[in-house]
Scaffold this motif. Structure first.
Motif: not given
Length: 89
Positions: A44-49
Motif C-alpha cells: 500500500k505504501i509503494l509510490s514508485n510506478p
C-alpha cells in the motif's frame, strides 16, 4: 492500474482462495487469505510506478496459481471426512 482495479484484483484473490474447500487444505486456504491481505497492506505504501507495476504483476501471477489450485482440488476431490460433516452442522 487504478485503485478500483487493484481493489478488484484483491477481491478476486480473496474470492478464489475461499473456493479452496477441502478440509485437508483449509490451512492452505487460511494461509493464502492471510498472505493476500498482508501483501496488499505491505504494498500500500509503494509510490514508485515501476514497483507498483511489479507488485501488481506478482499479484496477478499469484491469482493464477490460486485458480489452478482450486481446479486441481476440484479434479481430485475426495469424499467428505466425518469431521467435515460435523463442522458444517
Amino acid at each position: 492500474m487504478s485503485k478500483p482495479e487493484v481493489l478488484k484484483l484483491f477481491k478476486s484473490m480473496i474470492r478464489e482462495s475461499k473456493k479452496i474447500s477441502s478440509y485437508n487444505f483449509s490451512s492452505f486456504r487460511e494461509y493464502a487469505i492471510r498472505r493476500i491481505r498482508d501483501g496488499f497492506k505491505e504494498n500500500k505504501i509503494l509510490s514508485n510506478p515501476k514497483e507498483v507495476q511489479i507488485a501488481i504483476q506478482k499479484a496477478q501471477s499469484d491469482l493464477d496459481i490460486i485458480k489452478r489450485q482450486v481446479i486441481v482440488g476440484q479434479l481430485y476431490s475426495a469424499e467428505k471426512l466425518v469431521i467435515e460433516h460435523h463442522l458444517k452442522n
